[in-house]
Design an enzyme around this catalytic site. Sequence first.
Site, short mmCIF file in Angstrom:
data_model
loop_
_atom_site.label_atom_id
_atom_site.label_comp_id
_atom_site.label_asym_id
_atom_site.label_seq_id
_atom_site.Cartn_x
_atom_site.Cartn_y
_atom_site.Cartn_z
N LYS A 19 4.26 8.69 9.27
CA LYS A 19 4.42 8.22 10.60
C LYS A 19 5.37 8.00 11.47
O LYS A 19 5.18 9.36 12.19
CB LYS A 19 4.53 6.80 10.07
CG LYS A 19 3.16 6.23 9.17
CD LYS A 19 2.24 4.65 8.91
CE LYS A 19 1.42 4.99 8.46
NZ LYS A 19 0.99 4.06 7.11
N ASP B 291 9.29 2.66 -0.52
CA ASP B 291 8.38 3.40 0.22
C ASP B 291 8.84 2.40 1.73
O ASP B 291 7.77 1.95 2.79
CB ASP B 291 6.75 3.46 -0.01
CG ASP B 291 5.21 3.90 0.97
OD1 ASP B 291 5.80 4.52 1.76
OD2 ASP B 291 4.29 3.81 0.53
N TYR C 78 0.66 -0.88 -0.09
CA TYR C 78 -0.27 -0.42 0.28
C TYR C 78 0.84 1.31 0.63
O TYR C 78 2.15 1.90 0.88
CB TYR C 78 -0.80 0.28 1.00
CG TYR C 78 -1.63 1.38 1.58
CD1 TYR C 78 -2.71 1.23 0.69
CD2 TYR C 78 -0.87 2.47 2.45
CE1 TYR C 78 -3.32 2.41 0.78
CE2 TYR C 78 -2.38 2.89 2.66
CZ TYR C 78 -3.58 3.63 2.07
OH TYR C 78 -4.15 4.82 1.98
#
Length: 426
Positions: free
Chosen positions: A265, A237, A142
């Site tokens: 994050k 990523d 994702y």
Amino acid sequence: MSRNSQLFERALQTIPGGVNSPVRAFRSVGGSPRFIERAQGPYMWDAEGTRYIDYVGSWGPAILGHAHPEVIRAVQEAAVNGLSFGAPTEAEIEIAEAIVARIPSIEKVRLVSSGTEATMTAIRLARGATGRTKIVKFEGCYHGHADSLLVKAGSGMLTFGNPTSAGVPAEFIQHTMVLDYNRLEAAEAAFKQYGSEIACVIIEPIAGNMNLVKPLPGFLQGLRDLCTQYGALLIFDEVMTGFRVGPQGVQGLTGVTPDLTTLAKVIGGGMPVGAFGGRADIMEHIAPIGNVYQAGTLSGNPVAVAAGLVTLKLLSEPGFYERLGEQTRKLAEGLAERARAAGVAVCSDHVGGMFGLYFSEAVPHTFDEVSLANVERFKRFFHAMLIKGIYFAPSAFEAGFVSAAHDDATIQTTLDAAEEVFASLK
Ligand SMILES: *Cc1c(COP(=O)(O)O)cnc(C)c1O
């Protein structure tokens, strides 16, 4: 009706599905989501005053535990000086310097406000810098919800994908190839056929969005070699893994160097911060010096940056990742042992402050293997643990997170609860 259920009913009146991000809705496990009132250290309390040991950690950011006093103080001190200026600040330089100093492959870095923005822009940058169109991603990874990334694999190995969301025209994803994670042959075949048209390969170098899936030996290096050979860019990523699995993310653990890295994050410490960075010659294609456009009203927001900066500082304390990794190991191995003792087919894996708990016979390495999980059994486990005050991600296909605030007693409480729950699942 319980207060959580009342709040959920009320939320449904004005918020689609009652939540502002889909997985919060408990749709894959059933029941009402818990409405959280406050959190501290390894704990969260819901609207009924029930305390939970939290293994979601806001889906990754809460690596120091919730409401760490130094982070809260930094946010309060920044806030009194104004919430946003739309002009540069010294703190933005400091966090850029902190990221560049920690991750050797990042020579220059641009701040944004989410992981989605970071990956979307990194791909635009890769296309702008190479003058190429096609991109490669992997099934089960994702990368946020940008149009060109909401794709699943088509029927043949080298066919381009199908949208995973309504509202994404087929034309928007016709340049996105979706390959199998951990199958280097598929990437080799894709490059053989389309190599001169591929702008970039984007990958979660340890996947955390199809439960936890580690790269097999040689897979990441193989992708690195293919990108180098064909002049494509490799994008790691590390929105989830950056500063989560170790002080330099997965690139520090594996020694494989990407051209561009995306972060979010942990680097916001619970506030909205994302970033993309990498080789200076590539980053200089970004506006205002280059012709790849990117902007953000709240990018580098002073309050968010204050939280991120102090978080990065606290992560640099000697022994931080050794301790975090050890606590995560105790939890992950302990859960698998309790399951084995109860005769329930559950296994686990872990890295840094992340763990995978798989309701299947073996640790998975591909999306297909991940999909073998016994979802019904997971649902029963999830709800039984929740009743005992342990909050796991409400899906069989998410990684779990341990923070520095999860001490031995917290983990023991979790394992004792799991022992009883596994016995009841038999
Ligand atoms: C969470 C996540 C994103 C998206 O980040 P948001 O801040 O939710 O937009 C992108 N990539 C990975 C690997 C993620 O885990």
